[in-house]
Design a protein around this motif. Structure first.
Motif, PDB file in Angstrom:
ATOM      1  N   LEU A 111      96.986  38.253  66.831  1.00 21.35           N
ATOM      2  CA  LEU A 111      96.963  39.690  67.069  1.00 21.35           C
ATOM      3  C   LEU A 111      98.352  40.121  67.511  1.00 21.35           C
ATOM      4  O   LEU A 111      98.689  40.080  68.688  1.00 21.35           O
ATOM      5  N   ALA A 112      99.157  40.476  66.542  1.00 20.39           N
ATOM      6  CA  ALA A 112     100.516  40.925  66.803  1.00 20.39           C
ATOM      7  C   ALA A 112     100.856  41.950  65.742  1.00 20.39           C
ATOM      8  O   ALA A 112     100.386  41.858  64.616  1.00 20.39           O
ATOM      9  N   TYR A 113     101.650  42.919  66.103  1.00 17.24           N
ATOM     10  CA  TYR A 113     101.938  44.006  65.177  1.00 17.24           C
ATOM     11  C   TYR A 113     103.389  43.977  64.752  1.00 17.24           C
ATOM     12  O   TYR A 113     104.269  43.627  65.528  1.00 17.24           O
ATOM     13  N   THR A 114     103.649  44.390  63.539  1.00 15.56           N
ATOM     14  CA  THR A 114     105.008  44.424  63.022  1.00 15.56           C
ATOM     15  C   THR A 114     105.795  45.544  63.666  1.00 15.56           C
ATOM     16  O   THR A 114     105.252  46.402  64.348  1.00 15.56           O
ATOM     17  N   ASP A 115     107.083  45.549  63.413  1.00 14.05           N
ATOM     18  CA  ASP A 115     107.927  46.601  63.966  1.00 14.05           C
ATOM     19  C   ASP A 115     107.516  47.969  63.446  1.00 14.05           C
ATOM     20  O   ASP A 115     107.798  48.976  64.066  1.00 14.05           O
ATOM     21  N   VAL A 116     106.840  48.039  62.325  1.00 18.64           N
ATOM     22  CA  VAL A 116     106.373  49.311  61.793  1.00 18.64           C
ATOM     23  C   VAL A 116     105.229  49.857  62.637  1.00 18.64           C
ATOM     24  O   VAL A 116     105.102  51.050  62.848  1.00 18.64           O
ATOM     25  N   PHE A 117     104.385  48.993  63.166  1.00 19.89           N
ATOM     26  CA  PHE A 117     103.193  49.421  63.868  1.00 19.89           C
ATOM     27  C   PHE A 117     103.245  49.218  65.381  1.00 19.89           C
ATOM     28  O   PHE A 117     102.270  49.445  66.059  1.00 19.89           O
ATOM     29  N   GLY A 118     104.376  48.751  65.922  1.00 19.00           N
ATOM     30  CA  GLY A 118     104.494  48.561  67.368  1.00 19.00           C
ATOM     31  C   GLY A 118     104.197  47.138  67.782  1.00 19.00           C
ATOM     32  O   GLY A 118     103.934  46.271  66.967  1.00 19.00           O
ATOM     33  N   ASP A 119     104.245  46.879  69.082  1.00 16.30           N
ATOM     34  CA  ASP A 119     104.032  45.519  69.557  1.00 16.30           C
ATOM     35  C   ASP A 119     103.104  45.475  70.770  1.00 16.30           C
ATOM     36  O   ASP A 119     103.310  44.723  71.698  1.00 16.30           O
ATOM     37  N   ALA A 120     102.073  46.285  70.776  1.00 14.66           N
ATOM     38  CA  ALA A 120     101.170  46.408  71.921  1.00 14.66           C
ATOM     39  C   ALA A 120     100.506  45.089  72.291  1.00 14.66           C
ATOM     40  O   ALA A 120     100.282  44.818  73.459  1.00 14.66           O
ATOM     41  N   LEU A 121     100.143  44.260  71.328  1.00 18.14           N
ATOM     42  CA  LEU A 121      99.512  42.965  71.604  1.00 18.14           C
ATOM     43  C   LEU A 121     100.373  41.838  71.031  1.00 18.14           C
ATOM     44  O   LEU A 121      99.877  40.915  70.429  1.00 18.14           O
ATOM     45  N   ASN A 122     101.652  41.928  71.230  1.00 18.74           N
ATOM     46  CA  ASN A 122     102.621  41.040  70.618  1.00 18.74           C
ATOM     47  C   ASN A 122     102.336  39.561  70.852  1.00 18.74           C
ATOM     48  O   ASN A 122     102.409  39.082  71.968  1.00 18.74           O
ATOM     49  N   GLY A 123     101.984  38.857  69.802  1.00 21.42           N
ATOM     50  CA  GLY A 123     101.887  37.416  69.841  1.00 21.42           C
ATOM     51  C   GLY A 123     100.657  36.803  70.466  1.00 21.42           C
ATOM     52  O   GLY A 123     100.680  35.645  70.811  1.00 21.42           O
ATOM     53  N   ILE A 124      99.581  37.511  70.620  1.00 20.04           N
ATOM     54  CA  ILE A 124      98.367  36.938  71.190  1.00 20.04           C
ATOM     55  C   ILE A 124      97.612  36.162  70.110  1.00 20.04           C
ATOM     56  O   ILE A 124      97.390  36.663  69.015  1.00 20.04           O
ATOM     57  N   VAL A 125      97.230  34.938  70.425  1.00 17.86           N
ATOM     58  CA  VAL A 125      96.389  34.127  69.551  1.00 17.86           C
ATOM     59  C   VAL A 125      95.079  33.924  70.290  1.00 17.86           C
ATOM     60  O   VAL A 125      95.056  33.361  71.381  1.00 17.86           O
ATOM     61  N   THR A 126      93.974  34.393  69.698  1.00 16.51           N
ATOM     62  CA  THR A 126      92.690  34.313  70.387  1.00 16.51           C
ATOM     63  C   THR A 126      91.544  34.157  69.392  1.00 16.51           C
ATOM     64  O   THR A 126      91.573  34.715  68.299  1.00 16.51           O
ATOM     65  N   ALA A 127      90.548  33.388  69.802  1.00 20.59           N
ATOM     66  CA  ALA A 127      89.323  33.268  69.013  1.00 20.59           C
ATOM     67  C   ALA A 127      88.322  34.340  69.421  1.00 20.59           C
ATOM     68  O   ALA A 127      87.343  34.581  68.719  1.00 20.59           O
ATOM     69  N   GLN A 128      88.558  35.005  70.541  1.00 20.38           N
ATOM     70  CA  GLN A 128      87.655  36.048  71.042  1.00 20.38           C
ATOM     71  C   GLN A 128      87.874  37.347  70.277  1.00 20.38           C
ATOM     72  O   GLN A 128      89.005  37.828  70.182  1.00 20.38           O
ATOM     73  N   PRO A 129      86.837  37.947  69.725  1.00 20.67           N
ATOM     74  CA  PRO A 129      86.988  39.253  69.098  1.00 20.67           C
ATOM     75  C   PRO A 129      87.535  40.263  70.105  1.00 20.67           C
ATOM     76  O   PRO A 129      87.012  40.390  71.214  1.00 20.67           O
ATOM     77  N   THR A 130      88.617  40.942  69.737  1.00 15.42           N
ATOM     78  CA  THR A 130      89.292  41.910  70.593  1.00 15.42           C
ATOM     79  C   THR A 130      89.176  43.283  69.951  1.00 15.42           C
ATOM     80  O   THR A 130      89.585  43.460  68.802  1.00 15.42           O
ATOM     81  N   GLN A 131      88.629  44.245  70.667  1.00  9.67           N
ATOM     82  CA  GLN A 131      88.457  45.578  70.108  1.00  9.67           C
ATOM     83  C   GLN A 131      89.818  46.256  69.972  1.00  9.67           C
ATOM     84  O   GLN A 131      90.586  46.333  70.925  1.00  9.67           O
ATOM     85  N   ILE A 132      90.114  46.740  68.762  1.00  9.58           N
ATOM     86  CA  ILE A 132      91.384  47.419  68.521  1.00  9.58           C
ATOM     87  C   ILE A 132      91.206  48.850  68.035  1.00  9.58           C
ATOM     88  O   ILE A 132      92.183  49.559  67.862  1.00  9.58           O
TER      89      ILE A 132
END
Length: 180
Positions: free
Chosen positions: A63-84
């Motif tokens: 769960l990481a976003y490109t420079d086009v979409f921002g970096d709010a959750l930059n670099g998180i790796v998780t098996a838990q479903p995360t609401q976005i």
């Protein structure tokens, strides 16, 4: 499953198969943790997104976003479903980690869950503004770097990369094109 339990299998180098055993491939189906009930699911190469009957969007894996979409959750790796996000009918994915969905009004939203360098730009939610406020889509599908959708009248619109003529406009080899 018929009761909305998500199962994934295959590559799990970023927990995209729903297992916390990062780097251990899942040759057989494993239940995604968290007890969230889903109605649609869309796996990509390093993440998976799904929607609930309440129209919430959850993702897991990288769960990481490109420079086009921002970096709010930059670099998180998780098996838990995360609401976005909320309010989405269903979600579809492309191989490159781009996702799109439509809301109840038919407005299309697209986001990407792949980290790229350099990481710059504003920090914004992954599901931001609709792609177009004047087009109401009945369906969208994601290709490799491009998206196509159908509006209620049956017209097709495509946007994204056009280096191989993906947009169907006869142009091809022109890099990115975000026109409709």
């Amino acid at each position: 499953t018929t009761v909305g339990v998500a199962y994934c299998w295959g590559a799990n180098d970023k927990s995209q198969a729903g297992s916390s055993a990062v780097g251990v491939n899942q040759p057989s189906p494993v239940a995604v943790p968290g007890g969230v009930v889903f109605v649609s699911i869309a796996p990509a190469n390093q993440s998976t997104c799904a929607t609930t009957s309440a129209r919430d969007v959850y993702c897991w894996g990288l769960l990481a976003y490109t420079d086009v979409f921002g970096d709010a959750l930059n670099g998180i790796v998780t098996a838990q479903p995360t609401q976005i996000g909320t309010g989405m009918v269903a979600v579809v994915a492309g191989l490159d980690g781009q996702y799109c969905s439509v809301d109840q009004a038919g407005l299309a939203y697209c986001w990407q869950l792949i980290y790229t360098y350099p990481n710059s730009g504003p920090v914004i939610p992954p599901i931001g503004a609709p792609v177009a406020t004047t087009l109401h889509f009945s369906t969208v599908r994601v290709g490799y770097g491009h998206v196509c959708g159908l509006v209620s009248g049956g017209q097709a619109y495509c946007w994204g990369f056009n280096n191989a003529g993906q947009l169907g406009d006869g142009q091809g080899a022109h890099g990115e094109s975000f026109r409709f």
